[in-house]
Scaffold this active site. Structure first.
Site, short mmCIF file in Angstrom:
data_model
loop_
_atom_site.label_atom_id
_atom_site.label_comp_id
_atom_site.label_asym_id
_atom_site.label_seq_id
_atom_site.Cartn_x
_atom_site.Cartn_y
_atom_site.Cartn_z
N HIS A 11 0.95 -1.19 -0.10
CA HIS A 11 0.25 0.07 0.01
C HIS A 11 0.80 1.43 -0.10
CE1 HIS A 11 0.87 1.26 4.19
NE2 HIS A 11 0.73 -0.06 4.31
N GLU A 110 -1.82 -7.48 7.43
CA GLU A 110 -0.26 -7.16 7.94
C GLU A 110 -0.34 -8.09 9.14
OE1 GLU A 110 2.49 -7.12 7.70
OE2 GLU A 110 2.84 -4.71 7.32
#
Length: 252
Positions: A11, A110
């Site tokens: 990202h 994550e």
């Protein structure tokens, strides 16, 4: 012959990625600069004659976190109607023709940093020193108290890799180019989990594998050697080569 690939995309920039704070479950947005950079990346790398060819994508996996989903929105790959979530903002980069389904999965979220959420690495080492754990800390070896261990990460990534190879790659491996085979996979997620994904893809343990870097908004490419599903590899060179269409013979 066709050799399918996995594109891993971290990202774009956030406030916490700028100052080195570990961002796992905290759902923070991209910065304005982060959005601009992802838009530029999409325009540069996505297209019928670019690194990521939308018509060749078989599937897209995205983390549940907003920052990863917003990154996909800006990559020139998806239409709003394809998204399994409400768009997180404007602008929205309407993509090129791409029939790949978008799958939001916890397997690529994550690393759960537990007690280290929102803390920088130097502060983590200082904290561990105060707790009598020594001043060294390596996430690949030690994991995160109250969060995930390297074994936890390995388990969920191996599950996802198995699915990709069996469901999307094995059916198209070795087919002649032009047979309509599309087996490329795109993953949009986060720094630590994608670095771990690359290590497990190459068959390396998290504590013993090489150290990979993936900057915010960066793109990596994974594939195979010798058109073989049993020889996974990290594509270091040739990732940005463009195929030259073969010239048809002119009739006499």
């Amino acid at each position: 012959m066709s050799t399918p690939r996995v594109f891993i995309v971290r990202h774009g920039e956030t406030e916490w990625s700028l100052n080195g704070r570990h961002t796992g479950s905290t759902d923070i947005p991209l910065t304005a600069n982060g959005e601009k950079r992802v838009l530029a990346t999409g325009k540069a790398l996505v297209g019928k004659d670019r690194l990521i060819v939308p018509s060749k994508l078989a599937h897209i996996y995205v983390s549940p976190r907003r920052r990863a989903q917003r990154t996909l929105e800006l990559l020139n790959l998806a239409y709003k109607g394809q998204l399994p979530w409400e768009a997180h903002g404007e602008p929205f980069c309407e993509g090129q023709p791409c029939e790949a389904k978008i799958d939001v999965t916890e397997d690529i979220r994550e690393w759960d940093y537990g007690d280290y959420e929102g803390i920088t690495s130097p502060n983590i080492r200082e904290l561990r020193k105060q707790q009598g754990l020594g001043s060294s800390w390596d996430i690949w070896r030690d994991g995160c108290p109250g969060g995930e261990s390297p074994a936890d990460i390995t388990e969920r990534l191996d599950r996802l890799i198995k699915e990709i190879r069996e469901k999307w790659h094995a059916p198209v491996m070795g087919k002649q180019k032009g047979e309509g085979a599309k087996g490329d996979v795109l993953i949009v997620a986060h720094g630590h989990i994608l670095r771990a994904f690359a290590q497990r893809w190459a068959g390396q343990s998290l504590h013993g594998g090489p150290t990979f870097l993936l900057e915010a908004g960066g793109v990596g490419t994974l594939s195979y050697e010798h058109h073989s599903i049993d020889e996974p590899a990290i594509l270091l060179g040739g990732a940005f080569l463009v195929d030259i269409p073969e010239e048809k013979e002119k009739p006499n």
